[in-house]
Motif scaffolding. Sequence first.
Motif, PDB file in Angstrom:
ATOM      1  N   ALA A  15     -10.583 -12.460  -1.053  1.00  0.00           N
ATOM      2  CA  ALA A  15      -9.145 -12.558  -0.760  1.00  0.00           C
ATOM      3  C   ALA A  15      -8.674 -11.334   0.018  1.00  0.00           C
ATOM      4  CB  ALA A  15      -8.349 -12.700  -2.055  1.00  0.00           C
ATOM      5  N   ASP A  16      -9.122 -10.155  -0.383  1.00  0.00           N
ATOM      6  CA  ASP A  16      -8.707  -8.917   0.266  1.00  0.00           C
ATOM      7  C   ASP A  16      -9.171  -8.864   1.717  1.00  0.00           C
ATOM      8  OD1 ASP A  16      -7.488  -6.289   0.201  1.00  0.00           O
ATOM      9  OD2 ASP A  16      -9.512  -5.447   0.096  1.00  0.00           O
ATOM     10  N   THR A  17     -10.339  -9.405   1.995  1.00  0.00           N
ATOM     11  CA  THR A  17     -10.836  -9.422   3.373  1.00  0.00           C
ATOM     12  C   THR A  17      -9.989 -10.347   4.235  1.00  0.00           C
ATOM     13  OG1 THR A  17     -13.084  -8.835   2.695  1.00  0.00           O
ATOM     14  CG2 THR A  17     -12.838  -9.887   4.843  1.00  0.00           C
ATOM     15  N   ALA A  18      -9.601 -11.508   3.697  1.00  0.00           N
ATOM     16  CA  ALA A  18      -8.710 -12.412   4.442  1.00  0.00           C
ATOM     17  C   ALA A  18      -7.375 -11.717   4.693  1.00  0.00           C
ATOM     18  CB  ALA A  18      -8.502 -13.709   3.674  1.00  0.00           C
ATOM     19  N   PHE A  19      -6.861 -11.033   3.687  1.00  0.00           N
ATOM     20  CA  PHE A  19      -5.619 -10.268   3.808  1.00  0.00           C
ATOM     21  C   PHE A  19      -5.731  -9.227   4.913  1.00  0.00           C
ATOM     22  CE2 PHE A  19      -3.369  -6.486   1.633  1.00  0.00           C
ATOM     23  CZ  PHE A  19      -2.152  -6.725   2.255  1.00  0.00           C
TER      24      PHE A  19
ATOM     25  N   GLY B  30      -2.308  -6.078  15.772  1.00  0.00           N
ATOM     26  CA  GLY B  30      -2.729  -4.986  16.638  1.00  0.00           C
ATOM     27  C   GLY B  30      -2.708  -3.618  15.988  1.00  0.00           C
ATOM     28  N   PRO B  31      -1.589  -3.149  15.439  1.00  0.00           N
ATOM     29  CA  PRO B  31      -1.584  -1.809  14.829  1.00  0.00           C
ATOM     30  C   PRO B  31      -2.517  -1.749  13.612  1.00  0.00           C
ATOM     31  CG  PRO B  31       0.662  -2.639  15.107  1.00  0.00           C
ATOM     32  CD  PRO B  31      -0.269  -3.772  15.412  1.00  0.00           C
ATOM     33  N   VAL B  32      -3.112  -0.589  13.382  1.00  0.00           N
ATOM     34  CA  VAL B  32      -3.960  -0.405  12.205  1.00  0.00           C
ATOM     35  C   VAL B  32      -3.096  -0.559  10.971  1.00  0.00           C
ATOM     36  CG1 VAL B  32      -5.418   1.211  10.933  1.00  0.00           C
ATOM     37  CG2 VAL B  32      -5.576   1.078  13.423  1.00  0.00           C
ATOM     38  N   THR B  33      -3.500  -1.474  10.103  1.00  0.00           N
ATOM     39  CA  THR B  33      -2.717  -1.824   8.915  1.00  0.00           C
ATOM     40  C   THR B  33      -3.609  -1.784   7.689  1.00  0.00           C
ATOM     41  OG1 THR B  33      -1.351  -3.245  10.311  1.00  0.00           O
ATOM     42  CG2 THR B  33      -1.192  -3.585   7.957  1.00  0.00           C
ATOM     43  N   VAL B  34      -3.087  -1.268   6.587  1.00  0.00           N
ATOM     44  CA  VAL B  34      -3.842  -1.150   5.341  1.00  0.00           C
ATOM     45  C   VAL B  34      -3.060  -1.776   4.192  1.00  0.00           C
ATOM     46  CG1 VAL B  34      -5.068   0.935   6.078  1.00  0.00           C
ATOM     47  CG2 VAL B  34      -2.883   1.142   4.868  1.00  0.00           C
ATOM     48  N   ALA B  35      -3.749  -2.018   3.103  1.00  0.00           N
ATOM     49  CA  ALA B  35      -3.097  -2.541   1.903  1.00  0.00           C
ATOM     50  C   ALA B  35      -2.294  -1.428   1.242  1.00  0.00           C
ATOM     51  CB  ALA B  35      -4.136  -3.086   0.927  1.00  0.00           C
ATOM     52  N   ALA B  36      -1.066  -1.752   0.866  1.00  0.00           N
ATOM     53  CA  ALA B  36      -0.224  -0.809   0.124  1.00  0.00           C
ATOM     54  C   ALA B  36      -0.147  -1.219  -1.344  1.00  0.00           C
ATOM     55  CB  ALA B  36       1.179  -0.759   0.728  1.00  0.00           C
ATOM     56  N   GLU B  37      -0.278  -2.515  -1.589  1.00  0.00           N
ATOM     57  CA  GLU B  37      -0.195  -3.042  -2.950  1.00  0.00           C
ATOM     58  C   GLU B  37      -0.744  -4.461  -2.935  1.00  0.00           C
ATOM     59  OE1 GLU B  37       3.235  -3.854  -6.348  1.00  0.00           O
ATOM     60  OE2 GLU B  37       3.829  -3.451  -4.290  1.00  0.00           O
TER      61      GLU B  37
ATOM     62  N   VAL C  87     -18.775 -22.063  -2.982  1.00  0.00           N
ATOM     63  CA  VAL C  87     -18.320 -21.465  -1.728  1.00  0.00           C
ATOM     64  C   VAL C  87     -16.823 -21.205  -1.876  1.00  0.00           C
ATOM     65  CG1 VAL C  87     -18.037 -21.771   0.755  1.00  0.00           C
ATOM     66  CG2 VAL C  87     -20.099 -22.646  -0.383  1.00  0.00           C
ATOM     67  N   LEU C  88     -16.446 -19.933  -1.816  1.00  0.00           N
ATOM     68  CA  LEU C  88     -15.041 -19.552  -1.942  1.00  0.00           C
ATOM     69  C   LEU C  88     -14.438 -19.413  -0.552  1.00  0.00           C
ATOM     70  CD1 LEU C  88     -15.257 -16.784  -4.693  1.00  0.00           C
ATOM     71  CD2 LEU C  88     -14.892 -19.244  -4.976  1.00  0.00           C
ATOM     72  N   THR C  89     -13.295 -20.041  -0.353  1.00  0.00           N
ATOM     73  CA  THR C  89     -12.553 -19.925   0.895  1.00  0.00           C
ATOM     74  C   THR C  89     -11.214 -19.291   0.577  1.00  0.00           C
ATOM     75  OG1 THR C  89     -13.621 -21.906   1.780  1.00  0.00           O
ATOM     76  CG2 THR C  89     -11.583 -21.182   2.859  1.00  0.00           C
ATOM     77  N   ALA C  90     -10.912 -18.197   1.278  1.00  0.00           N
ATOM     78  CA  ALA C  90      -9.637 -17.498   1.092  1.00  0.00           C
ATOM     79  C   ALA C  90      -8.827 -17.650   2.369  1.00  0.00           C
ATOM     80  CB  ALA C  90      -9.883 -16.027   0.794  1.00  0.00           C
TER      81      ALA C  90
ATOM     82  N   GLU D 212      -4.766 -16.883  -6.822  1.00  0.00           N
ATOM     83  CA  GLU D 212      -3.666 -16.594  -5.889  1.00  0.00           C
ATOM     84  C   GLU D 212      -3.549 -15.077  -5.813  1.00  0.00           C
ATOM     85  OE1 GLU D 212      -1.579 -18.371  -4.028  1.00  0.00           O
ATOM     86  OE2 GLU D 212      -2.049 -20.400  -4.691  1.00  0.00           O
ATOM     87  N   PHE D 213      -3.510 -14.567  -4.608  1.00  0.00           N
ATOM     88  CA  PHE D 213      -3.477 -13.133  -4.330  1.00  0.00           C
ATOM     89  C   PHE D 213      -2.241 -12.870  -3.478  1.00  0.00           C
ATOM     90  CE2 PHE D 213      -4.471  -9.620  -1.483  1.00  0.00           C
ATOM     91  CZ  PHE D 213      -5.449  -8.827  -2.052  1.00  0.00           C
TER      92      PHE D 213
END
Length: 124
Positions: free
Chosen positions: A49-53, A61-68, A82-85, A112-113
């Motif tokens: 899920a985090d990789t899809a996020f 375009g801009p470098v974006t990271v997880a904040a929460e 097979v998990l699909t996110a 759900e993420f």
Amino acid sequence: MMAGDAASRMLGIELVDHGEGWARTQMTVRDDMVNGHGICHGGMIFSVADTAFACACNSWGPVTVAAECDIVFAAPARAGDVLTAEARLRSRFGRTGLYDIAVESDGRLIAEFRGRSSELKMPV
């Protein structure tokens, strides 16, 4: 970004499709991804899920990271599943984005993420 993502590569997570504000990843649950109860470790489900996020929130375009982020587990996954996110943008405001990610296996909801992203002011 995915070309340099060694963690996702090690877990066998693939970027299946993507566009502006959305992404779909996939991972097959291996025998070494199950816990002592014989079900997929929650960290593995979180990772797909985090990789899809990450792919969705970096699609602008801009470098974006997880904040929460948080996750709700709805059903177990097992070795061979097979998990699909699929990540979808809900809202962008300022340098912040809000994304919902559903993890499914064969049409069955696994988790759900929800993730909140933050665009960095300068590249990493």
